[in-house]
Design a protein around this motif. Structure first.
Motif, PDB file in Angstrom:
ATOM      1  N   GLY A  74       0.824  -1.202   0.000  1.00 14.76           N
ATOM      2  CA  GLY A  74       0.000   0.000   0.000  1.00 14.76           C
ATOM      3  C   GLY A  74       0.858   1.252   0.000  1.00 14.76           C
ATOM      4  O   GLY A  74       0.602   2.208  -0.746  1.00 14.76           O
ATOM      5  N   LEU A  75       1.882   1.232   0.851  1.00 15.15           N
ATOM      6  CA  LEU A  75       2.780   2.392   0.912  1.00 15.15           C
ATOM      7  C   LEU A  75       3.489   2.605  -0.417  1.00 15.15           C
ATOM      8  O   LEU A  75       3.669   3.735  -0.882  1.00 15.15           O
ATOM      9  N   LEU A  95       2.359   1.767  -3.403  1.00 12.79           N
ATOM     10  CA  LEU A  95       1.413   2.329  -4.380  1.00 12.79           C
ATOM     11  C   LEU A  95       1.200   3.813  -4.143  1.00 12.79           C
ATOM     12  O   LEU A  95       1.135   4.610  -5.076  1.00 12.79           O
ATOM     13  N   MET A  96       1.092   4.205  -2.869  1.00 12.48           N
ATOM     14  CA  MET A  96       0.895   5.630  -2.560  1.00 12.48           C
ATOM     15  C   MET A  96       2.124   6.443  -2.974  1.00 12.48           C
ATOM     16  O   MET A  96       1.997   7.556  -3.490  1.00 12.48           O
ATOM     17  N   ALA A 137       4.104   5.666  -5.411  1.00  7.52           N
ATOM     18  CA  ALA A 137       4.062   5.743  -6.875  1.00  7.52           C
ATOM     19  C   ALA A 137       3.111   6.850  -7.325  1.00  7.52           C
ATOM     20  O   ALA A 137       3.403   7.612  -8.257  1.00  7.52           O
ATOM     21  N   ALA A 138       1.942   6.934  -6.652  1.00 12.16           N
ATOM     22  CA  ALA A 138       0.973   7.986  -6.986  1.00 12.16           C
ATOM     23  C   ALA A 138       1.584   9.362  -6.766  1.00 12.16           C
ATOM     24  O   ALA A 138       1.430  10.279  -7.596  1.00 12.16           O
ATOM     25  N   LEU A 159       4.239  10.078  -9.523  1.00 13.73           N
ATOM     26  CA  LEU A 159       3.619  10.382 -10.813  1.00 13.73           C
ATOM     27  C   LEU A 159       3.030  11.792 -10.803  1.00 13.73           C
ATOM     28  O   LEU A 159       3.147  12.543 -11.781  1.00 13.73           O
ATOM     29  N   THR A 160       2.398  12.152  -9.671  1.00 15.04           N
ATOM     30  CA  THR A 160       1.846  13.510  -9.555  1.00 15.04           C
ATOM     31  C   THR A 160       2.969  14.533  -9.665  1.00 15.04           C
ATOM     32  O   THR A 160       2.850  15.532 -10.395  1.00 15.04           O
TER      33      THR A 160
END
Lengths: 205, 364
Positions: free
Chosen positions: A4-5, A7-8, A10-11, A14-15
């Motif tokens: 989960g960490l 993926l966050m 990565a988000a 990307l932002t």
């Protein structure tokens, strides 16, 4: 939890990249504008010269004498630009490259196809907020102007908006539209397409 | 004895005083001192009515007539210790250039009246620069020279006078009639099927009354167009292509100021024979019997696939199902994965956290 960490993270990355890329694209287009000749950058028609009484002394723009002519270009940093597009309601004034490619689109809007002289110009740009990201906010009646590389100014009015699929190449070029602007939707699968017609005042020179 | 001594000393003193006076310039004694509190005036006499003059205060003057640069002029690298009239004129010209260069504001300005007079009054004692503008009257251009004037000035008796009159020097030249000019333009148009077969450039000539006046090259670089500005309208100007490319014909037409040079590609269709031509003997060719040529069967030629990035408006569109469908340019910034990644990450994190809490509870 670790997944989960990740993926966050990565988000977030990307932002961050997207925001950096948008700032870079804005700066690139602004730099090109500054290096363009003032009469193109102004994107406003110069005060019309008094019409000479002698018809032999009237200056007719080249594109009227030869609508099939190639659109003149001005070179900035090794790239050819055909002019400047201005969308006052979005506060946009952007240089337009003569030919499109993915590297070119990262700098400025590009001519996808057509010619302002033949009344079938189609411009594409990334959906950066400072490029064509705000196209969906346009409404019929909004003004769009295009100034070519020798200072001829073409005034258009937004006629309609439509959403085309990414394979709608024929549909994009269909219809009798003087100017078409398009960019990707948020999801990237469709194209926000703005159709414009030459305004009543038309071309000024 | 004392009286005799006193007289002797007086005689010596008077002799010394006379010697000192002889060394001083005689004029200084004649002019006396300048009354710095007395207002002065300058009247300009000029041959034109309505000519504009500006006055600038350049230097202060002392009671003994010594000038010191002042105000805006204080820091200019010029000397006021000049001995000749020409040196003062050169100084006036130099200061006038500085005035223009630095955009100095004049102390006052005005125009000459109907008699060509202009008076600047209530001026403080000092050295003044006066500049005038070019003025046109009765077909002549009057250009006044800048000049320096000391206020107060000296009168005919070499006495200081507060009211000075000056007649500026000026140039008077007949006004040149404005030459009417015209613009001429050359525009190349190609009428051909193969743009790649065109020459990279062509040469056009501007003719003045039929004689070559200028030669220029047209190419893609100048968008096949060239403009000549400010040509004398008293001549006839024409444009012609000097070396027409092979396989092309040329026509030149005039549209307003533009000479449109059209190069048309020649086709290979032979010209029909001229009946009765002198070099061709009449030949009796029997007419061929009419042949019935059946119409060609319609051939279904599939559209050629188009590159998916059309560069010209008339590019044919793809319709072949075997090739991948062309797509419009991908102009989207990669935002869509962001909410997916963020939501997925939060979900996985919560799931893991809940599982760990449940395991901790079980252990407890």
């Amino acid at each position: 939890m670790a997944g989960g960490l990740l993926l966050m993270a990565a988000a977030l990355l990307l932002t961050g990249y997207n925001l950096w890329d948008e700032r870079r694209a804005t700066a690139s287009a602004d730099t090109v504008l500054l290096e363009m000749p003032a009469e193109i950058r102004a994107a406003e028609p110069a005060a019309p010269a008094p019409e000479p009484e002698d018809p032999d002394e009237i200056e007719i723009p080249d594109y009227i004498l030869n609508p099939n002519m190639d659109m003149p270009t001005v070179e900035v940093d090794g790239h050819a630009y055909i002019g400047v597009v201005k969308i006052p309601v979005l506060g946009l004034k952007l240089p337009v490259m003569s030919e499109w490619s993915y590297p070119n689109l990262k700098t400025a809007p590009c001519r996808y196809t057509g010619s302002a002289y033949l009344g079938n110009l189609i411009l594409a740009a990334h959906n950066y907020r400072t490029h064509f990201g705000g196209l969906k906010e346009l409404v019929p009646g909004d003004e769009v102007t295009f100034t070519d590389a020798v200072g001829n100014v073409f005034r258009y009015t937004v006629a309609e908006l439509e959403t085309l699929g990414k394979t709608d190449v024929e549909e994009m070029q269909a219809g009798d539209w003087s100017l078409t602007l398009f960019t990707c939707t948020y999801g990237g699968k469709s194209r926000v397409t703005v159709r414009c017609v030459l305004a009543e005042s038309g071309a000024a020179y | 004895m004392k009286t005799r001594n006193w007289r002797g000393r007086l005689r010596v003193c008077l002799t010394c005083l006379l010697l000192i006076c002889a060394l001083l310039p005689g004029t200084a004694l004649a002019r006396g001192l300048i009354d710095l509190d007395e207002p002065t005036s300058l009247t300009i006499k000029y041959p034109c009515a309505g000519a504009t003059f500006r006055i600038y205060r350049v230097a202060d003057v002392s009671e003994t007539g010594v000038y010191t640069l002042t105000g805006d002029f204080e820091d200019y690298p010029v000397s006021l210790r000049l001995s000749s009239q020409s040196a003062w004129r050169r100084l006036a010209e130099t200061l006038a250039i500085y005035v223009d260069l630095d955009g100095l504001r004049p102390l006052d300005s005005g125009k000459t009246n109907s008699r060509g007079r202009l008076t600047f009054s209530d001026l403080e004692a000092g050295l003044y620069l006066v500049t005038g503008r070019e003025f046109i009257e009765d077909g002549y251009v009057y250009t006044p020279e800048p000049f320096l004037v000391a206020l107060p000035g000296l009168d005919a008796d070499d006495d200081w006078t507060p009211d000075v009159t000056a007649k500026p020097k000026y140039d008077k030249e007949p006004e040149e009639p404005e030459v009417e000019t015209v613009k001429r333009k050359a525009l190349k148009i190609w009428e051909d099927d193969d743009p790649d077969a065109r020459p990279a450039k062509i040469t056009v000539q501007l003719l003045r009354d039929g004689k070559v006046w200028d030669t220029v090259t047209l190419s893609r670089k100048n968008n096949w167009s060239y403009t000549w500005e400010e040509l004398d309208a008293n001549f006839t100007w024409q444009v012609i292509e000097s070396d027409v490319p092979d396989d092309y014909t040329v026509t030149v037409s005039r549209e307003g100021v533009t000479f449109v040079i059209t190069n048309t590609q020649m086709t290979d269709i032979p010209e029909p024979p001229t009946p009765g031509g002198p070099s061709e003997p009449p030949i009796d060719i029997p007419s061929e019997p009419p042949i019935d040529i059946p119409p060609e069967p319609p051939v279904d030629i599939p559209d050629e696939p188009t590159p998916w990035s059309p560069a010209t408006p008339d590019t044919p569109q793809p319709s072949t199902p075997d090739v991948p469908s062309p797509t419009l340019p991908q102009t989207g910034v990669l935002w869509w994965p962001v909410p997916l990644l963020a939501c997925g990450g939060v979900g996985l994190f919560l799931l893991g956290w809940l599982r760990r809490r449940s395991e901790d509870n079980d252990d407890a």
